[in-house]
Enzyme design. Structure first.
Site, PDB file in Angstrom:
ATOM      1  CE  LYS A  40      -3.863  -2.457   2.170  1.00 47.41           C
ATOM      2  NZ  LYS A  40      -4.759  -2.553   3.359  1.00 47.41           N
ATOM      3  CE1 TYR A  63      -8.993  -3.520   0.244  1.00 47.69           C
ATOM      4  CE2 TYR A  63      -8.249  -1.468  -0.750  1.00 47.69           C
ATOM      5  CZ  TYR A  63      -7.986  -2.610  -0.020  1.00 47.69           C
ATOM      6  OH  TYR A  63      -6.707  -2.861   0.445  1.00 47.69           O
ATOM      7  CG  ASN A  70      -3.720  -2.714   6.882  1.00 48.44           C
ATOM      8  OD1 ASN A  70      -3.622  -2.144   5.793  1.00 48.44           O
ATOM      9  ND2 ASN A  70      -4.693  -3.566   7.150  1.00 48.44           N
ATOM     10  CG  HIS A 128      -4.871  -6.452  -0.753  1.00 46.88           C
ATOM     11  ND1 HIS A 128      -6.125  -6.575  -0.201  1.00 46.88           N
ATOM     12  CD2 HIS A 128      -4.843  -7.304  -1.813  1.00 46.88           C
ATOM     13  CE1 HIS A 128      -6.823  -7.450  -0.917  1.00 46.88           C
ATOM     14  NE2 HIS A 128      -6.069  -7.911  -1.898  1.00 46.88           N
ATOM     15  CD  GLU A 151      -8.100  -9.330  -4.257  1.00 45.35           C
ATOM     16  OE1 GLU A 151      -8.945  -9.069  -3.389  1.00 45.35           O
ATOM     17  OE2 GLU A 151      -6.988  -9.833  -3.995  1.00 45.35           O
TER      18      GLU A 151
HETATM   19  P1  IDP Z   1      -7.630  -7.459   4.987  1.00 46.69           P
HETATM   20  O1  IDP Z   1      -6.830  -6.405   4.266  1.00 46.69           O
HETATM   21  O2  IDP Z   1      -6.872  -8.054   6.131  1.00 46.69           O
HETATM   22  O3  IDP Z   1      -8.194  -8.509   4.047  1.00 46.69           O
HETATM   23  P2  IDP Z   1     -10.334  -6.372   5.130  1.00 46.69           P
HETATM   24  O4  IDP Z   1     -11.302  -6.665   6.241  1.00 46.69           O
HETATM   25  O5  IDP Z   1     -10.596  -7.005   3.811  1.00 46.69           O
HETATM   26  O6  IDP Z   1      -8.877  -6.736   5.678  1.00 46.69           O
HETATM   27  O7  IDP Z   1     -10.276  -4.798   4.976  1.00 46.69           O
HETATM   28  C1  IDP Z   1      -9.627  -4.210   3.873  1.00 46.69           C
HETATM   29  C2  IDP Z   1      -8.784  -3.061   4.358  1.00 46.69           C
HETATM   30  O8  IDP Z   1      -9.644  -2.044   4.868  1.00 46.69           O
HETATM   31  C3  IDP Z   1      -7.843  -3.378   5.522  1.00 46.69           C
HETATM   32  O9  IDP Z   1      -6.618  -3.950   5.096  1.00 46.69           O
HETATM   33  C4  IDP Z   1      -7.638  -2.009   6.132  1.00 46.69           C
HETATM   34  O10 IDP Z   1      -6.691  -1.227   5.368  1.00 46.69           O
HETATM   35  C5  IDP Z   1      -9.019  -1.384   5.961  1.00 46.69           C
HETATM   36  N1  IDP Z   1      -9.854  -1.578   7.148  1.00 46.69           N
HETATM   37  C6  IDP Z   1     -10.526  -2.690   7.499  1.00 46.69           C
HETATM   38  N2  IDP Z   1     -11.207  -2.510   8.634  1.00 46.69           N
HETATM   39  C7  IDP Z   1     -10.962  -1.237   9.013  1.00 46.69           C
HETATM   40  C8  IDP Z   1     -11.387  -0.449  10.119  1.00 46.69           C
HETATM   41  O11 IDP Z   1     -12.162  -0.873  11.002  1.00 46.69           O
HETATM   42  N3  IDP Z   1     -10.902   0.845  10.165  1.00 46.69           N
HETATM   43  C9  IDP Z   1     -10.074   1.368   9.201  1.00 46.69           C
HETATM   44  N4  IDP Z   1      -9.664   0.647   8.158  1.00 46.69           N
HETATM   45  C10 IDP Z   1     -10.091  -0.636   8.048  1.00 46.69           C
HETATM   46 MG    MG Z   2      -9.675  -8.385   2.563  1.00 51.08          MG
END
Ligand code: IDP
Ligand code: MG
Length: 150
Positions: free
Chosen positions: A10, A50, A113, A116, A127
């Site tokens: 990212k 997303y 974070n 992805h 994807e």
């Molecule tokens: P993942 O990346 O571990 O698969 P997902 O639940 O698919 O997680 O969420 C996609 C992305 O959305 C996450 O990597 C993170 O960057 C963001 N995200 C998910 N949940 C939250 C939240 O509660 N607050 C802020 N950002 C979030």
């Molecule tokens: Mg995800």
């Protein structure tokens, strides 16, 4: 089973100049990089990628984050690589991610974070085709294959 996963560093990872450190986690594991490009993701692509989160409260912030600066899109191949890469990446919330995982070691905040990775064979296929043309994926033999796989 030989699988290909879509993995994306990212914008925070590009800006923090830690792409090499993150990439080495996958290389050292024995996985094979078969596609890679630095791309400025636009709003439409971010929303498509997303799409499953469109109704979530964090969706707009997520789209801003992903489009804020270039990202490094990759396709990584290996045996059972989709679930394996999710383990290497760690939990979505970096504060809960185990130390030793990419998010556990390099991130602090859910909204920054670092990486992805596809969560299933179906998302990997979707994807990869969203970000890569077929001719951008390189199929090639690794010389040390016999030392990675029995
Ligand atoms: P993942 O990346 O571990 O698969 P997902 O639940 O698919 O997680 O969420 C996609 C992305 O959305 C996450 O990597 C993170 O960057 C963001 N995200 C998910 N949940 C939250 C939240 O509660 N607050 C802020 N950002 C979030
Ligand atoms: Mg995800």
């Amino acid at each position: 089973m030989m699988e290909k996963s879509f993995v994306m560093m990212k914008p925070d990872t590009v800006q923090r100049r830690i792409m090499g450190k993150v990439l080495s986690r996958f290389e050292e594991k024995g996985l094979q990089l078969v596609g890679m490009k630095l791309i400025q993701i636009d709003e439409a692509l971010a929303k498509e990628h997303y799409g499953e989160h469109a109704e979530k409260p964090f969706f707009n912030d997520l789209v801003s984050y992903i489009t804020s600066s270039p990202a490094l899109a990759m396709v990584i191949k290996g045996e059972d690589s989709i679930s394996l890469i999710r383990k290497i990446v760690g939990a979505t919330n970096p504060k809960e991610a185990d130390l030793g995982t990419v998010r556990g070691d390099f991130a602090l905040d859910m909204g920054r974070n670092v990486i992805h990775a596809s969560d299933s064979p179906a998302s990997a296929e979707r994807e990869i085709s969203l970000f890569f043309d077929e001719d951008e994926i390189c199929e090639y033999e690794m010389v040390d294959n016999a030392w990675i796989y029995e």
